[in-house]
Design a protein around this motif. Structure first.
Motif, short mmCIF file in Angstrom:
data_model
loop_
_atom_site.label_atom_id
_atom_site.label_comp_id
_atom_site.label_asym_id
_atom_site.label_seq_id
_atom_site.Cartn_x
_atom_site.Cartn_y
_atom_site.Cartn_z
N ARG A 212 0.83 -1.21 0.00
CA ARG A 212 0.00 0.00 0.00
C ARG A 212 0.86 1.25 0.00
N GLY A 213 2.18 1.08 -0.12
CA GLY A 213 3.09 2.22 -0.20
C GLY A 213 3.63 2.68 1.14
N ARG A 274 4.11 15.21 -3.72
CA ARG A 274 3.74 14.05 -4.52
C ARG A 274 4.32 12.76 -3.92
N VAL A 275 5.60 12.84 -3.57
CA VAL A 275 6.25 11.64 -3.00
C VAL A 275 5.60 11.27 -1.68
N LEU A 278 2.24 9.66 -2.25
CA LEU A 278 2.28 8.30 -2.80
C LEU A 278 2.86 7.27 -1.83
N PHE A 279 3.81 7.70 -1.05
CA PHE A 279 4.51 6.75 -0.17
C PHE A 279 4.56 7.28 1.26
N PHE A 281 6.88 7.01 4.75
CA PHE A 281 8.12 6.53 5.36
C PHE A 281 8.11 6.91 6.84
#
Lengths: 697, 278
Positions: A212-213, A274-275, A278-279, A281
């Protein structure tokens, strides 16, 4: 083979275990049987010779007084006590010189005549001679007067006697093999889940998040095997993505902070958004380490502990009897029942506090705390002097038992989600029942060889191993607050639900009365009166109970789920159990009656145990909603312990009044009566939700 | 601005593989062989002790019968009204019984107080028997009793007159070594059988476990290699035959990781390009 599922791997491993364990044990047993036969048969021959010689001297003396051999009087009466005192001797006979049977006891005259007719008694019969005659071994010894042979005395040994002894040994070895297989299953199940499927489930959880990122976690597996190496690479991939992101993040921060062109900074911010969209961390650069606890983590330690407790099951009343010392105001039978009853009472009283403590301190700590009194209890029970100190040590063991079982249930409740709670409890019940089969079976055989006291010490050693396992293997999972504990008022409200009260009073309590009063107390005492039944036999007979529960329970649970006839199954179970206990009143053979009663009790509990629990959400749905299903079930378990406590005392009270078989039957009538009441009430239960309670709200 | 060192890299590299110190097969072999050894030892233990108990019961029952025959003869005389001490023929009876069986060490007849009246070892006549033997007849039980005395096993019966009064006892001693010798063959046989069974079953177990867990190791190894390959050169981690649900999820994981790495690298390149715009 799917790596995160235990079953496929376990089934293959189980097949291998059967292949590795059963043939060697069978081969050893086969070799041993040959040696037994070679050793036992000559010894039986010697005994037959000794008996034959004694009879020979008596007959020769009588004939020496001038009475012809064929006119001796009272030979049958002379033989009868010899046969009665020596079970391996099936018949005694006297033949004349030609082999005609003159006297016989234990075998038909015509049958022997037919057999001896074909044997030449005239030649080579100066010494005793052995013939194989059908299922008998016939040892013929010559009868002589003044050097002249007048006939033969025949001692017929039963070949089945040797076979019977060998069969006993084989059954013992069969029990050992069964127990070894069950223990192997438990250990290997643990090895597979601990080393492969458990870590792979953790990997699966992390994998699903990454799909799922979400790169904010990693699998907390550090073993040094193939799984550990794989997880190292797997975590490395996540770390690689994370590191690349960290560098990008640092680079973007640098550009945002230092670049003179506001347009570039805006574009970099867009890229960053955007990063980040989408993901995902880890915020601080430290990924969350996922460690998934499972109900199976606790299975092996629980199995070993219950094994240790069950090891004394088949002989506890006999051990208490050996340590008997009068207690003023109590009959000897009541004194013998007291340690068992108090054991149950302490478990009942300590369980709620133990459950609270498990919630507060965590399962691991409470398990370890419980092991202290349990180990002391086992070891000191083995060293007890009288029933007084035995009671104290059994109370200590009961305290440990309450702590440990509550810790296990607490751990399962903590690590299982709502949808897997039943599966988790299945792990608990499975471990307890398997341990019950193993402990009961091996305990009796062990006690027969090494004595009661050493068997208790073995139980102590098992609890120490349990402690080591818990210490080393169980993660110190932090307790999860389960919400406020129910108050007394909630339990009173539960008792106002007549369906629940009827289930407790007329199904759960009588089931426990039968279990502790009959199986734990009366069975060892009743069977011990028969000299041909040793401790191993007793344990094997008692094993019929857990074995039938283990086999029947899952089938009945599935059947009950499909048919929905739960109250009916509980009622039928109760009736079967009660009827089984009444059997000794009508069956002339008490040992067989008790064996059948044990089996029927197992069938009874196998039929009723699962449906009893499964009924609760239907019967008490408002209470379950108010105080939680776990608490309602815990209250049911607590209430039924009234029966566990009352069982041995009731049996002890009935014993002086009706004798052993009478007490079993009397207890049976009590249980059957209560089961009949429940059966009648069950017609009023109806299916579906608990309507009256709903109306009362 | 300085450009990131990762920008524009061809592929991503995983950390070096961790060595396997204790393989799964070795771990499970250890557990299984321990279970196997314990099972065989326990089996042998039970077989040996069961046989020993059956065998010694058989020997004891034979000697009990011998004692019983002596008891009958002595009691027949007692019932004629003689005192136990006066029954001179008892000495001959017990000596005859002893001569019939070389394993019989001694037969003794003693009175209620424990004084030996007749003994196959005539030198012992007049001595006292051990307290346990004296106690055995005083307990009032009229059944046979057995006692262990150093290296001997003793079986005995009380001597009772026709008024039911215990007058004394008769005991027979035989060596423990006799029983031990009878069962020693089994012990040797069992040890041999255990050794053979252990070796044979261990070979099967280890081979089976290496096949079983070798498969697990190979599967994990190929998944790991596929992951390394996809992350460094691209492609997909789905095995040729499609794989199971876990492998499918793993392939998705690898694809997502690769996609993320590529995306992050592209973003880094983009930031680098923007950074270079003056």
């Amino acid at each position: 083979m799917i790596l995160d599922r235990t079953r496929p791997l376990f089934i293959r491993l189980l097949l291998l275990v059967v292949l590795v364990l059963v043939p060697p044990v069978a081969w050893i047993a086969y070799q041993a049987m040959g040696e037994f036969t070679r050793g036992l048969v000559p010894e039986m021959d010697k005994k037959a010779e000794a008996i034959g010689r004694d009879l020979e001297l008596s007959i020769e003396r009588a004939v020496g007084y001038g009475i012809p051999l064929d006119q001796l009087q009272g030979v049958d009466q002379f033989f009868a006590p010899v046969l009665a005192a020596n079970p391996e001797i099936r018949y005694l006979a006297v033949t004349d010189r030609g082999g005609k049977v003159l006297f016989t006891e234990g075998a038909e005259l015509n049958a022997l005549n037919a057999i001896y007719g074909g044997v030449d008694f005239a030649t080579d019969m100066e010494h005793s001679r052995k013939f194989a005659l059908g299922s008998f071994i016939d040892l013929a010894q010559p009868l002589s007067i003044k050097g002249g042979r007048i006939g033969h005395i025949h001692v017929g040994m039963d070949q089945d006697y040797v076979r019977g002894r060998l069969q006993e040994i084989l059954i013992d070895l069969g029990v050992v093999t069964l127990v070894a297989l069950l223990v192997a299953v438990e250990i290997l199940l643990f090895v597979v889940t601990f080393n492969i499927t458990g870590p792979m489930r953790v990997v699966g959880t992390v994998m699903d998040r990454v799909r799922r990122g979400d790169f904010s976690c990693s699998a907390g597996v550090t073993s040094d095997d193939e799984v550990g190496r794989f997880v190292h690479g797997f975590n490395g991939a996540i770390r690689l993505a994370d590191q690349l992101f960290r560098r990008l993040e640092a680079y973007m921060e640098e550009v945002k902070a230092a670049h003179f062109d506001a347009g570039v900074v805006e574009k970099v911010k867009d890229i960053e958004s955007r990063v980040r969209f989408l993901f995902r961390f880890a915020r601080n650069g430290q990924p969350e380490v996922v460690n998934e606890h499972q109900a199976t983590d606790i299975r092996l330690p629980l199995f070993l502990f219950v094994f240790a407790e069950e090891i004394s099951r088949s002989f506890m009343p006999l051990y208490i009897r050996d340590l008997y010392a009068p207690i003023p105001g109590l009959s000897p039978e009541m004194v013998m029942g007291l340690p068992i009853a108090l054991f149950m009472l302490v478990i009942a009283l300590a369980s709620p506090s133990a459950a609270l403590l498990a919630n507060r301190l965590g399962a691991r700590r409470v398990f370890l705390i419980g092991l202290v009194p349990a180990t002391i209890g086992f070891v000191m029970s083995g060293l007890a002097f009288t029933v007084y100190d035995l009671i104290a040590w059994r109370v200590a063991t009961a305290l440990g038992y309450a702590f440990i079982t509550m810790a296990c249930q607490g751990y399962i409740a903590q690590v299982s989600q709502q949808r897997t709670r039943a599966q988790g409890l299945g792990v608990y019940v499975g471990a307890v029942l398997t341990a019950s089969v193993c402990g009961t079976g091996i305990g009796g055989v062990l006690a027969e060889r090494v004595g009661f006291r050493v068997t208790f010490l073995v139980a102590g050693v098992l609890t120490v191993i349990t402690a080591v396992l818990i210490w080393r293997l169980l993660g110190s999972a932090q307790p999860v607050a389960e919400g406020p504990s129910p108050r007394k008022r909630d339990f009173l409200r539960l008792l106002r639900n007549w369906r629940f009260s009827a289930l407790v009073a007329f199904a759960a309590i009588p089931a426990k009365i039968a279990l502790t009063g009959f199986l734990f107390f009366l069975v060892p005492l009743t069977l011990n009166r028969n000299p041909s039944i040793d401790l191993g036999d007793m344990a094997r007979m008692m094993m019929a109970y857990p074995v039938s529960v283990v086999l029947l329970s899952p089938l009945v649970a599935r059947f009950a789920d499909r048919v929905g006839w739960r109250a009916g199954l509980v009622a039928v179970g109760g009736l079967i159990g009660g009827a089984g206990l009444v059997l000794p009143a009508f069956w002339g053979e008490p040992v067989q009656a008790v064996q059948v009663a044990i089996l029927l009790l197992g069938i009874s509990h196998g039929l009723s145990a699962s449906p009893q629990l499964a009924m609760i959400p239907d019967l008490c749905w408002t209470e379950c909603r108010a105080i939680g299903q776990t608490n309602v079930l815990a209250f049911l378990r607590l209430a039924e312990r009234i029966g566990s406590f009352a069982g041995p005392l009731l049996a002890a009270a009935l014993l002086p009044l009706y004798g052993f078989e009478g007490a079993v039957a009397a207890l049976g009538w009590v249980v059957l009566g209560m089961a009949v009441v429940f059966a009648l009430l069950s017609f009023a239960y109806h299916a579906g939700p608990h309507i009256e309670t709903e109306w009362g709200e | 601005m300085g450009q990131s060192s990762i920008a524009g890299g061809a592929g991503a590299c995983l950390p070096p593989a961790r060595p396997v110190r204790w393989s799964l097969a070795r771990k499970v072999s250890l557990a299984l062989l321990s279970i196997l050894l314990s099972t065989l030892v326990v089996t042998a233990f039970f077989a040996y002790y069961k046989f020993e108990s059956v065998y010694s019961a058989q020997v004891q029952s034979r000697y009990s019968f011998v004692v019983f025959t002596i008891k009958k003869k002595v009691e027949d005389s007692l019932n004629l009204g003689f005192a136990l001490r006066q029954l001179r023929q008892v000495q001959e009876i017990i000596e005859r019984e002893k001569s019939r069986d070389p394993q019989i060490l001694a037969v003794e007849v003693y009175d209620y107080r424990g004084e030996v009246l007749f003994d196959t070892d005539r030198g012992a006549i007049g001595t006292k028997v051990s307290e346990s033997l004296a106690e055995a007849i005083r307990s009032g039980m009229q059944q046979s009793f057995s006692v262990m005395d150093e290296d001997n096993l003793i079986v005995g019966l009380p001597l009772v007159n026709n008024l039911g009064k215990v007058e004394g006892g008769v005991v027979l001693r035989y060596p423990i070594a006799y029983v031990e010798k009878g069962v020693s063959g089994l012990l040797t046989q069992l040890l041999k059988s255990i050794a053979i069974a252990l070796v044979a079953a261990s070979v099967v177990a280890v081979a089976g476990l290496y096949v079983l867990f070798g498969g697990v190791g190979r599967k994990l190894g190929s998944m790991e290699r596929a992951m390394g390959e996809v992350l460094s050169v691209g492609g997909q981690a789905i095995p040729e035959n499609g794989g199971d649900s876990f492998e499918a999820r793993f392939a998705e994981f690898v694809a997502k990781t690769r996609e993320t790495i590529d995306h992050v690298k592209d973003a880094t390149d983009e930031v680098g390009r923007l950074d270079r715009l003056m």
